[in-house]
Design an enzyme around this catalytic site. Structure first.
Site, PDB file in Angstrom:
ATOM      1  CG  HIS A  31      -1.896   0.980   1.398  1.00 29.60           C
ATOM      2  ND1 HIS A  31      -1.634   2.273   1.798  1.00 29.60           N
ATOM      3  CD2 HIS A  31      -3.234   0.921   1.186  1.00 29.60           C
ATOM      4  CE1 HIS A  31      -2.765   2.956   1.831  1.00 29.60           C
ATOM      5  NE2 HIS A  31      -3.755   2.161   1.461  1.00 29.60           N
ATOM      6  CG  ASP A  48       0.656  -2.184   6.083  1.00 27.01           C
ATOM      7  OD1 ASP A  48      -0.282  -2.324   6.889  1.00 27.01           O
ATOM      8  OD2 ASP A  48       0.551  -1.569   5.007  1.00 27.01           O
ATOM      9  CD  GLN A  59      -6.874  -4.374   4.556  1.00 31.63           C
ATOM     10  OE1 GLN A  59      -7.794  -4.975   5.119  1.00 31.63           O
ATOM     11  NE2 GLN A  59      -7.063  -3.222   3.937  1.00 31.63           N
ATOM     12  CE  LYS A 114      -7.119  -0.153   6.537  1.00 29.79           C
ATOM     13  NZ  LYS A 114      -7.865   0.374   5.414  1.00 29.79           N
ATOM     14  CB  CYS A 167      -3.705   3.432  -1.533  1.00 32.48           C
ATOM     15  SG  CYS A 167      -4.951   4.677  -1.224  1.00 32.48           S
TER      16      CYS A 167
END
Ligand code: C6P
Length: 416
Positions: free
Chosen positions: A126, A203, A206, A229, A368
């Protein structure tokens, strides 16, 4: 991802916590990867702050300020527990994943990275886990290297191994791709990076919402994710870091709350995490995040994972059997949460627009992740994403909506 000893989700009961799903033709919300819905207990916890003890933290000497401080720090403990951080001091509250990664790039990166160093990223990152490293590389003269993906949309691990050398100072990698859904082999990546002496930034935007992430087991150096999220509010995110690294790092932002002493020309800084939390933080949002961590833990992360996998698999098979639909990313068992696709002859924005007319919300665009779009040779994709409140009916509505979109476009092209 352990799937033993879990209680299946009671999706109907869960949906009662989300007023947005009330009504006869409820919203089929298939865009949780962008931002998930917020359940009533999380909203109620923030309301209680505003209604009964709203005040600033870490400075008041009156009762409600002490209560606010206690609740804010309690939230930090809940988040530490969620990712099994050894110490709540290792949880730095930020605005979101983006700010957490920027914090590492500016603070750790500026103090550590030099012109002969290399930073290894992947083509599926991302922009949040790419642009901060570009800026750092431009400032320091360091070189960025990119791990390619295979034709199936998996990380090319052999290529990663080739790129890792004694010059590699950092590997910054997404746990789960927000476009392909690919779950990267994080443990192997971290072990391989450490073997050449590199640090690892994960990261986890998600992954933390979808399955259990254990920072001690992974042995990652930094890990970033966002509250919004994972059923929490917007405006709050998390940076986890190993304590010696956080302690050595210079501050990111200067101001109130992050200092120990201030003189005209020089200051000394507070201990972590306060050193990285300059100014008045997002107090209600941190408290909300703590309750969101409780909410997904009580629902059961294993159960959430199993449920969303069922929906993902069902959607994958439904769309795969439909003529004119191209799916991106690996097989469902190698991914989590998201399904990206294109429909021949229809721009993804038009797909999203037509589905919206039927009460179905999906995302369309480059997500993104422009370097990944270039790699896939597309300008955009449509993307459905699944979470604990979604149902098989939502998936069926997506499928029906796509069939309707295809018929509509077919009629239009024949009437010209
Ligand atoms: N992806 C999506 O629809 P922020 O905006 O800072 O909370 O999260 C950024 C981010 C970082 N990494 C990954 C893997 C992400 O998926 C995201 C956010 C959203 O895919 C918005 S673009």
């Amino acid at each position: 991802m352990h799937t033993a000893n879990f209680h299946p989700l009671d999706v109907e009961a869960i949906r009662q916590d989300f007023p947005i799903f009330a009504g006869e033709q409820p919203l089929a919300f298939l865009d949780s990867a962008a931002s998930a819905q917020t359940p009533q207990p999380v909203v109620a916890a923030m309301d209680t702050y505003y209604d009964t003890y709203r005040s600033n933290i870490h400075r008041g000497v009156y009762r409600i300020s002490e209560e606010a401080t206690a609740q804010y720090e309690r939230a930090r403990e809940k988040v530490a527990k969620l990712i099994n951080a050894p110490n709540a001091r290792q949880i730095v509250f930020t605005r979101n994943t983006t700010e957490a990664i920027n914090l590492v790039a500016y603070s750790w990166g500026s103090a550590t990275i030099g012109k002969d160093d290399e930073i290894v990223l992947t083509v599926m990152e991302h922009h949040s886990n790419l642009v901060p490293w570009q800026i750092l590389a431009q400032r320091t003269g360091a070189t960025l290297r990119f791990v390619e993906i295979t034709d199936e949309g998996l990380l090319n691990f052999a290529h990663l191994r080739e790129l890792l050398t004694e010059k590699t100072k950092l590997v910054a990698v997404t746990h789960v791709s927000n476009v392909l859904g690919t779950v990267n082999p994080l443990q192997s990546i971290i072990d391989a990076a450490h073997a050449v002496g590199a640090k690892v930034v994960v990261d986890a935007a998600q992954s933390v919402p979808h399955f259990r992430v254990d920072v001690q087991q992974l042995n990652c150096d930094f890990l970033a994710f966002s509250g919004h999220k994972m059923c929490g509010p917007t405006g709050i995110g998390v940076l986890y870091g190993k304590l010696p690294l956080l302690e050595e790092m210079p501050p990111f932002l200067g101001g109130g709350s992050m200092i120990r002493t201030v003189e005209r020309d020089v200051s000394t800084y507070a201990d972590v995490p306060a050193k990285f939390e300059a100014g008045t933080p997002s107090i209600a949002e941190a408290i909300g995040l703590g309750h969101a961590a409780d909410y997904i833990t009580q629902a059961g992360l294993e159960a959430i994972h199993v449920h969303t996998q069922q929906l993902l698999q069902h959607a994958h098979h439904r769309l795969k059997e439909t003529q004119g639909i191209t799916l991106y990313g690996p097989e469902p068992h190698q991914k989590a949460g998201v399904l990206s696709f294109n429909v021949a002859g229809i721009h993804p924005h038009d797909i999203a627009g037509i589905l919206d007319m039927h009460g179905i919300a999906i995302r369309a665009g480059h997500h993104c992740a422009q370097p990944l779009m270039q790699k896939l040779d597309v300008i955009a994709t449509a993307r459905a994403s699944f979470y604990l409140y979604n149902t098989l009916e939502d998936v069926e509505r997506l499928y029906d909506g796509l069939r309707k979109a295809q018929k509509l476009m077919h009629r239009r092209s024949h009437s010209r």
